[in-house]
Motif scaffolding. Structure first.
Motif, mmCIF file in Angstrom:
data_model
loop_
_atom_site.group_PDB
_atom_site.id
_atom_site.type_symbol
_atom_site.label_atom_id
_atom_site.label_comp_id
_atom_site.label_asym_id
_atom_site.label_seq_id
_atom_site.Cartn_x
_atom_site.Cartn_y
_atom_site.Cartn_z
ATOM 1 N N ASP A 5 0.915 -1.045 -0.050
ATOM 2 C CA ASP A 5 -0.002 0.127 0.047
ATOM 3 C C ASP A 5 0.840 1.243 -0.122
ATOM 4 O OD1 ASP A 5 0.307 -1.221 2.682
ATOM 5 O OD2 ASP A 5 -0.215 0.627 3.269
ATOM 6 N N VAL A 6 2.238 1.139 0.054
ATOM 7 C CA VAL A 6 3.003 2.457 0.176
ATOM 8 C C VAL A 6 4.205 2.607 -0.880
ATOM 9 C CG1 VAL A 6 2.869 2.667 2.731
ATOM 10 C CG2 VAL A 6 4.738 1.222 1.955
ATOM 11 N N VAL A 7 3.789 1.415 -1.825
ATOM 12 C CA VAL A 7 4.905 1.445 -2.946
ATOM 13 C C VAL A 7 5.006 3.071 -3.613
ATOM 14 C CG1 VAL A 7 5.272 0.556 -5.275
ATOM 15 C CG2 VAL A 7 4.768 -0.869 -3.383
ATOM 16 N N GLU A 8 3.804 3.584 -3.996
ATOM 17 C CA GLU A 8 3.793 4.594 -5.173
ATOM 18 C C GLU A 8 4.469 5.937 -4.239
ATOM 19 O OE1 GLU A 8 0.351 4.663 -7.371
ATOM 20 O OE2 GLU A 8 0.940 3.023 -8.296
ATOM 21 N N LYS A 9 3.908 6.073 -2.860
ATOM 22 C CA LYS A 9 4.242 7.228 -2.495
ATOM 23 C C LYS A 9 5.556 7.186 -1.812
ATOM 24 C CE LYS A 9 2.211 6.161 2.057
ATOM 25 N NZ LYS A 9 0.934 6.579 3.283
ATOM 26 N N LEU A 10 6.106 6.077 -1.438
ATOM 27 C CA LEU A 10 7.448 5.756 -1.007
ATOM 28 C C LEU A 10 8.354 6.018 -2.253
ATOM 29 C CD1 LEU A 10 9.308 4.728 1.443
ATOM 30 C CD2 LEU A 10 9.625 2.658 -0.087
ATOM 31 N N MET A 11 7.979 5.506 -3.274
ATOM 32 C CA MET A 11 9.152 5.853 -4.585
ATOM 33 C C MET A 11 8.957 7.024 -4.959
ATOM 34 S SD MET A 11 10.222 2.682 -4.354
ATOM 35 C CE MET A 11 11.615 3.118 -5.744
ATOM 36 N N ALA A 12 7.914 7.798 -5.132
ATOM 37 C CA ALA A 12 7.930 9.235 -5.139
ATOM 38 C C ALA A 12 8.717 10.000 -4.450
ATOM 39 C CB ALA A 12 6.121 9.522 -5.291
ATOM 40 N N ALA A 13 8.736 9.594 -2.899
ATOM 41 C CA ALA A 13 9.526 10.391 -1.957
ATOM 42 C C ALA A 13 10.950 10.163 -2.295
ATOM 43 C CB ALA A 13 9.170 9.980 -0.738
ATOM 44 N N LEU A 14 11.422 8.929 -2.559
ATOM 45 C CA LEU A 14 12.703 8.486 -2.703
ATOM 46 C C LEU A 14 13.265 9.294 -3.947
ATOM 47 C CD1 LEU A 14 13.010 4.776 -1.826
ATOM 48 C CD2 LEU A 14 13.856 6.784 -0.591
ATOM 49 N N ARG A 15 12.571 9.133 -5.143
ATOM 50 C CA ARG A 15 12.888 9.773 -6.308
ATOM 51 C C ARG A 15 13.138 11.117 -5.948
ATOM 52 N NH1 ARG A 15 11.749 6.091 -10.577
ATOM 53 N NH2 ARG A 15 12.676 4.265 -9.828
ATOM 54 N N SER A 16 11.958 11.913 -5.330
ATOM 55 C CA SER A 16 12.121 13.293 -4.991
ATOM 56 C C SER A 16 13.606 13.825 -4.209
ATOM 57 C CB SER A 16 10.879 13.902 -4.343
ATOM 58 O OG SER A 16 11.041 15.216 -3.827
ATOM 59 N N MET A 17 13.726 12.822 -3.365
ATOM 60 C CA MET A 17 15.052 13.026 -2.546
ATOM 61 C C MET A 17 16.247 12.909 -3.283
ATOM 62 S SD MET A 17 13.251 11.673 1.043
ATOM 63 C CE MET A 17 14.625 12.303 2.047
ATOM 64 N N ARG A 18 16.070 12.059 -4.408
ATOM 65 C CA ARG A 18 17.405 11.492 -5.324
ATOM 66 C C ARG A 18 18.219 10.797 -4.364
ATOM 67 N NH1 ARG A 18 18.925 17.108 -8.639
ATOM 68 N NH2 ARG A 18 17.041 17.203 -9.603
ATOM 69 N N LEU A 19 17.598 9.767 -3.767
ATOM 70 C CA LEU A 19 18.101 8.714 -2.920
ATOM 71 C C LEU A 19 18.326 7.294 -3.411
ATOM 72 C CD1 LEU A 19 16.922 9.393 0.726
ATOM 73 C CD2 LEU A 19 18.964 10.331 -0.212
ATOM 74 N N GLU A 20 19.565 6.642 -3.263
ATOM 75 C CA GLU A 20 19.416 5.293 -3.794
ATOM 76 C C GLU A 20 19.571 4.223 -2.516
ATOM 77 O OE1 GLU A 20 22.932 4.662 -6.097
ATOM 78 O OE2 GLU A 20 22.411 6.443 -7.626
ATOM 79 N N VAL A 21 18.319 3.785 -2.571
ATOM 80 C CA VAL A 21 18.016 2.885 -1.432
ATOM 81 C C VAL A 21 17.322 1.616 -1.893
ATOM 82 C CG1 VAL A 21 16.590 2.548 0.622
ATOM 83 C CG2 VAL A 21 17.462 5.060 0.247
ATOM 84 N N ARG A 22 17.891 0.647 -1.266
ATOM 85 C CA ARG A 22 17.255 -0.790 -1.659
ATOM 86 C C ARG A 22 15.928 -1.166 -1.068
ATOM 87 N NH1 ARG A 22 20.577 -3.938 -4.559
ATOM 88 N NH2 ARG A 22 18.573 -5.040 -5.468
ATOM 89 N N VAL A 23 14.883 -1.191 -1.877
ATOM 90 C CA VAL A 23 13.546 -1.521 -1.121
ATOM 91 C C VAL A 23 12.984 -2.810 -1.268
ATOM 92 C CG1 VAL A 23 11.098 -0.533 -1.550
ATOM 93 C CG2 VAL A 23 12.882 0.945 -1.927
ATOM 94 N N VAL A 24 12.575 -3.202 -0.035
ATOM 95 C CA VAL A 24 11.999 -4.749 -0.202
ATOM 96 C C VAL A 24 10.753 -4.801 0.239
ATOM 97 C CG1 VAL A 24 12.479 -6.866 1.188
ATOM 98 C CG2 VAL A 24 14.314 -5.521 1.052
#
Length: 543
Positions: A132-151
């Motif tokens: 349920d959090v996939v799209e908002k989390l990925m939007a946040a990571l892209r906005s922050m330009r962070l490279e994080v592995r997501v499980v």
């Protein structure tokens, strides 16, 4: 004025139990406890009906720890979880603790702005998420330009579009021998952080509370000591109904699994599922927040279920009235109800009732291993019985500090809570007011300053203030006083909707909006919330 531990008005709960002092880390405690009862069922998902024995929990947690290590996660790296409750959530917690990586528990209901702030605090190398959090989390990571592995714990149709996302099962791919040779490296228990939980402050955005291996081991020791004094069944059945990102539930889960509990993990609160779980699994033990106690006391559907297995109810996060406590006792026949007082900053409760004959309004006495004092906020002097002042603690349960902040605790090691309290001649404590301005909605901390900052973003609002108004079911509801820009038109619903679009569910203006001509303030600009409460009280009395 500083006070010392031997001051006559500094109360001490006695030494901590020492039975777990031989272990080098929280992970080692968990491994030992899981090995003791390998065939006992430890975790149950009541929706899928999946069950994990203690030996399966140990094996899966060890495999997940190996998977994290292969992703390059070590004890100097951080991990985060942004997820609904699930069995995978539990295994991710245990596996991260096995590695020794500090683990941040984040609210999956955060909207993107809140999520970005939480991620910036946690600085995770790996994040576990529910679908349920996939799209908002990925939007946040892209906005922050962070490279994080997501499980990803589960499935989501858009997962393949994000190369950072890997399936949860991939971390369990490699088998691990969890026999006698399986050992975890020790840590500096007193200083090494096990969990980071987010706690709202009066200044607005959440702070990252650092809980060490030592503080969580201390809570486990306290639970073991308490169990020695009670006649308990071979294995207690506990229901985890509150979100695991909340300190009461997250640390509570670690407490339950290391104290021979069979833990039923609800994905989220649903009234019928809640009652069915108690009936079907013969639940003995629950940790609840006051709104759930009100539900048990008053909701008609409770009478449709057999809840006779309930033995013990713990209630925290906000005050519970004696009236509701007595109604639950009478309706369900639960003899043992314990209230307490704690904060994210104190790991769990630092003041706890004995659970039998609770004084009205009392939150109990100080726990083992802890010092407590009530001080005059002006002088810092420790006060005697029946004198009101600020509640302060030090001891084994107190946090290490806030993420990125050195000065969370005073020079003498005392945590200042911002709550006004007194203790009586029996050394029982009573919370009577707050110096800090937090609103408590269903056990969640809602900082008025955060909502006020959002309100001031609205182009037709010139000033605003937020207070909490009492509500039997929720504890308090956020209510906004709003000053409109001169000549502008604005409705209550427009203000409510504006705030709702920018905050998570518990921060919405459920108390409503009142339009006034001016926000009362001191000469230095501090909002006079007491005057606003009086204004609200007077307006109601005229109706």
């Amino acid at each position: 004025m500083h006070t010392k531990e031997d001051d006559e008005y500094v109360l001490y709960g006695g030494p901590d139990p020492v039975d777990l002092d031989r272990f080098g880390s929280l992970g080692e405690v968990i491994v030992q406890e899981l090995r003791l009862r390998p065939t006992n069922i430890g975790l149950i998902d009541p929706v899928t009906e999946e069950e994990l024995s203690y030996s399966q929990i140990l094996e899966q947690s060890a495999r997940l720890a190996r998977g994290l290590t292969k992703l390059g996660v070590g004890r100097t790296d951080n991990v985060a979880i942004v997820s609904q409750n699930s069995l995978q959530y539990c295994i991710a917690m245990f596996g991260s603790i096995f590695v020794g990586a500090p683990l941040a528990l984040l609210n999956p209901a955060y909207v993107e702005g809140e999520l970005k702030h939480a991620i910036a605090l946690a600085k995770p190398k790996v994040i576990f998420i529910s679908p349920d959090v996939v799209e908002k989390l990925m939007a946040a990571l892209r906005s922050m330009r962070l490279e994080v592995r997501v499980v990803l714990c589960g499935e989501h149709p858009a997962a393949s579009a994000y190369p950072e996302i890997i399936p949860y099962a991939s971390l369990l791919a490699e088998s691990v021998d969890v026999g006698p040779s399986f050992r975890l490296e020790p840590v500096d228990r007193v200083n090494h952080v096990a969990l980071v939980v987010l706690s709202s402050g009066t200044t607005g955005l959440p702070k990252g509370v650092e809980l060490t291996h030592q503080s969580i081991i201390a809570t486990i020791s306290h639970s073991k000591e308490a169990a020695k004094m009670l006649e308990l069944p071979d294995q207690l059945v506990a229901l985890a109904v509150t979100p695991l990102f909340h300190v009461v539930a997250g640390v509570g889960l670690l407490n339950m699994v290391t104290n021979n509990c069979r833990c039923v993990v609800m994905p989220r609160f649903d009234p019928a599922l809640f009652l069915r779980c108690i009936e079907r699994y013969r639940v003995n033990l629950m940790t609840l927040v006051p709104p759930l106690m009100v539900f048990l006391a008053k909701h008609p559907m409770v009478d449709d279920y057999d809840l006779s297995s309930l033995m013990t109810l713990f209630c925290g996060a906000a005050p519970l009235s004696k009236e509701i406590e007595d109604q639950v006792r009478e309706r369900l026949g639960v003899a043992f109800i314990r209230q307490g007082y704690g904060m994210s900053e104190t790991t769990l409760g630092v003041l706890v009732q004995d659970g039998f004959e609770n004084k009205a309004g009392s939150v109990g006495k100080v726990r083992q291993g802890q010092w407590v004092k009530v001080i005059d906020p002006e002088t810092g002097r420790a006060l005697g019985p029946n004198q009101r002042g600020e509640l302060c603690f030090k001891g084994s349960l107190i946090m290490k500090g806030y993420v990125g902040r050195e000065r969370a605790i005073d020079d003498d090691g005392w945590l200042h809570t911002g709550d006004v309290a007194y203790y009586d001649d029996d050394r029982e404590f009573f919370i009577v007011d707050r110096i800090k301005e937090l609103i408590k909605y269903k056990g969640f901390q809602v900082p008025p300053a955060e909502l006020e900052a959002i309100l001031l973003e609205h182009p037709r609002i010139s000033d605003a203030a937020v207070i909490g108004v009492a509500d039997e079911r929720a504890g308090e509801l956020p209510l906004a006083f709003v000053v409109k820009e001169h000549g502008e038109l604005l409705t209550e619903q427009e203000v409510i909707d504006f705030v709702a679009s920018k905050v998570s569910e518990q921060k919405r203006l459920r108390g409503g909006v009142r339009f006034i001509s001016e926000i009362p303030k001191t000469a230095s600009g501090k909002i006079l919330r007491r005057e606003l409460r009086d204004l609200l009280k007077n307006s109601k009395s005229k109706l």
